[in-house]
Design an enzyme around this catalytic site. Structure first.
Site, PDB file in Angstrom:
ATOM      1  CE1 TYR A 194      -3.615   2.615   0.655  1.00  0.00           C
ATOM      2  CE2 TYR A 194      -2.307   3.307   2.550  1.00  0.00           C
ATOM      3  CZ  TYR A 194      -3.357   3.526   1.675  1.00  0.00           C
ATOM      4  OH  TYR A 194      -4.144   4.650   1.811  1.00  0.00           O
ATOM      5  CG  ASP A 218       5.724   3.978   0.641  1.00  0.00           C
ATOM      6  OD1 ASP A 218       6.055   4.731   1.586  1.00  0.00           O
ATOM      7  OD2 ASP A 218       4.536   3.755   0.330  1.00  0.00           O
ATOM      8  CE  LYS A 277       1.387   5.222   8.250  1.00  0.00           C
ATOM      9  NZ  LYS A 277       1.373   4.313   7.137  1.00  0.00           N
TER      10      LYS A 277
HETATM   11  C1  LIG Z   1       0.652   4.806   5.787  1.00  0.00           C
HETATM   12  C2  LIG Z   1       1.342   4.571   4.535  1.00  0.00           C
HETATM   13  C3  LIG Z   1       1.158   5.414   3.417  1.00  0.00           C
HETATM   14  C4  LIG Z   1       0.135   6.504   3.393  1.00  0.00           C
HETATM   15  O1  LIG Z   1       0.388   7.509   4.332  1.00  0.00           O
HETATM   16  P1  LIG Z   1      -0.818   8.454   4.779  1.00  0.00           P
HETATM   17  O2  LIG Z   1      -0.157   9.431   5.708  1.00  0.00           O
HETATM   18  O3  LIG Z   1      -1.823   7.570   5.426  1.00  0.00           O
HETATM   19  O4  LIG Z   1      -1.350   9.109   3.566  1.00  0.00           O
HETATM   20  C5  LIG Z   1       1.928   5.195   2.298  1.00  0.00           C
HETATM   21  N1  LIG Z   1       2.832   4.198   2.257  1.00  0.00           N
HETATM   22  C6  LIG Z   1       3.028   3.372   3.298  1.00  0.00           C
HETATM   23  C7  LIG Z   1       4.062   2.298   3.207  1.00  0.00           C
HETATM   24  C8  LIG Z   1       2.282   3.527   4.466  1.00  0.00           C
HETATM   25  O5  LIG Z   1       2.463   2.664   5.474  1.00  0.00           O
END
Ligand SMILES: *Cc1c(COP(=O)(O)O)cnc(C)c1O
Length: 437
Positions: free
Chosen positions: A150, A245, A273
């Site tokens: 994701y 990511d 995060k």
């Molecule tokens: C949480 C997450 C996202 C999205 O971040 P948001 O702040 O919720 O938009 C993208 N990539 C990864 C790997 C994530 O864990």
């Protein structure tokens, strides 16, 4: 799916009935709604350290940690003190601040592949911007992602695989146009051959490969030995760009993120995060060579009214400075080990088949008897049993992710006592599941 709890009697249920009339599904982000486990979500009143308290006064040991950011625990004294001080100076200026330089320095110093960084407001914004950057720099259109990973809710990322290897994407959500989805190719995680095949077929038009180097978003799934290295080789060979990511893994698995831990350097990194210390933040970074294409240095446009917000920068900076301390990651590793060993033993004692995956303070217990290495094997986990486990743990005062396909997070505030209490709760939960099956 049924919940062992009787809904409708408590304040959480009352609030949820109000919320569903006003907010789609009653929540501002889907997984919070408990659809994956049944029952109604707990509404939270406050959180401190490793625990959260709901509006009915029940306190839980929290393994969601706001889905990753709260590595120091909730309401950390130092973060709060810095925020209180920052508040008095105003909450947003729309003009540059020294804080933004300081957090950029902190990130660049920590993350091996980043020489320049741009702050945004969420992980989704970071990945969308990183992909635009990759397309702009390479002048190519297609994107490869791994099934089950994701990367936020950007249009080109809301695509999963059809069957077979290197299937051209179909949109995963209404509202994503076929023309956008067509540019996303999906391959299985831990399958370098499938990636090679995708490049053989579409190589000249692949701008970037995006990957969660350790997956959190199908539950915790580890890269197999050499997989990330192989991905790096293939992407380099075809002159595409590799995007790690690290929105979840950045500053979580190590100060240098997964790239620091595994020694593989991506071209572009996305963060989020933890770097916001619990406030809304994202970021993307790369070499100077790549980042100088971003406006106003270059012509690839990306902007944000609240980007680099002084409150978010303050919370993030305090958090990242604290994470300079290697002892924190050593403690998180020990804690992860203690918890997961305990969970495995508890399941074994009760005669329940589980697979618990873990890297550092990121973990998931799957209800299956075969190794979980990709989406296909993750999807074999018995979600109904997970739902029972979730509710039994909640009853015992442990708040797990309300979905099988999410990672659990341990914070610096999780003491051995709390970890052992969690394992004790798991003994009870597994026994209940066993006796009801
Ligand atoms: C949480 C997450 C996202 C999205 O971040 P948001 O702040 O919720 O938009 C993208 N990539 C990864 C790997 C994530 O864990």
């Amino acid at each position: 799916m049924s919940s062992p709890q009787k809904d409708g009697q408590d304040l959480s249920s009352e609030l949820f009935s109000r919320a569903v009339e006003l907010i789609p599904g009653g929540v501002n982000s889907p997984v919070r709604a408990f659809r994956g486990v049944g029952g109604t979500p707990r509404f939270i009143k406050s959180a401190k350290g490793a625990t959260m308290t709901d509006v009915d006064g029940r306190t839980y040991i929290d393994y969601v940690g706001s889905w990753g950011p709260m590595i120091l625990g909730h309401a950390d004294e130092e973060v709060l003190a810095a925020l209180h001080e920052a508040l008095g100076r105003g909450t947003s200026y729309g003009a540059p601040t020294e804080l933004e330089i300081e957090i950029a320095e902190e990130i660049i110093e920590a993350v091996p592949s980043i020489e320049m960084v741009r702050m945004v407001n969420s992980g989704t914004e970071a990945t969308m911007s990183a992909i635009r950057l990759a397309r702009g720099v390479t002048n190519r259109n297609k994107l490869v992602k791994f099934e089950g990973c994701y990367h936020g809710h950007g249009d080109s990322l809301l695509v999963k695989a059809g069957s077979g290897v290197a299937t051209l994407g179909l949109p995963d959500s209404p509202g994503v146009t076929a023309s956008v989805a067509q540019n996303t190719i999906t391959v299985p995680f831990n399958d370098a051959n499938a990636l090679e095949l995708a490049f053989n077929e579409h190589g000249a038009d692949i701008a970037a490969v995006i990957i969660e180097p350790v997956v959190g978003n199908m539950g915790c799934v580890l890269p197999q030995e050499g997989f990330l290295q192989k991905v790096r080789e293939i992407v380099t060979k075809h002159n595409a760009l590799l995007i790690f990511d690290e929105v979840m893994t950045g500053f979580r698995l190590a100060r240098g993120g997964a790239q620091g831990l595994f020694g593989v350097r991506p071209d572009i990194t996305t963060l989020g995060k933890i770097i916001g210390g619990g406030l809304p933040v994202g970021a993307y970074g790369a070499s100077r060579e790549i980042m100088r294409h971003i406006a106003p240095a270059g012509n690839i446009y990306q902007a944000g009214t609240l980007s680099g917000n002084p409150l978010a920068m303050t919370a993030g900076l305090v958090t990242l400075k604290r994470l300079r301390e290697p002892a924190i990651y050593e403690q998180l590793e020990r804690a992860g080990n203690r918890l997961c060993d305990g969970l495995r033993a508890a399941a074994r004692d009760a005669g329940i088949e589980t697979i618990t995956n873990r890297v550092g303070s990121m973990w998931t217990t799957f209800f299956t008897n075969e190794p979980v290495t990709d989406w296909t094997s993750a999807a074999k986990s018995n979600r109904e049993v997970y739902g029972k486990f979730f509710h039994a743990m909640l009853n015992e005062g442990v708040y797990l992710a309300p979905s099988q396909f999410e990672a659990g997070f341990i914070s610096h505030a999780h003491t051995d006592e709390l970890l052992d209490k969690t394992v004790e709760a798991a003994h009870t939960a597994f026994r209940i599941i066993k006796s009801n099956s």
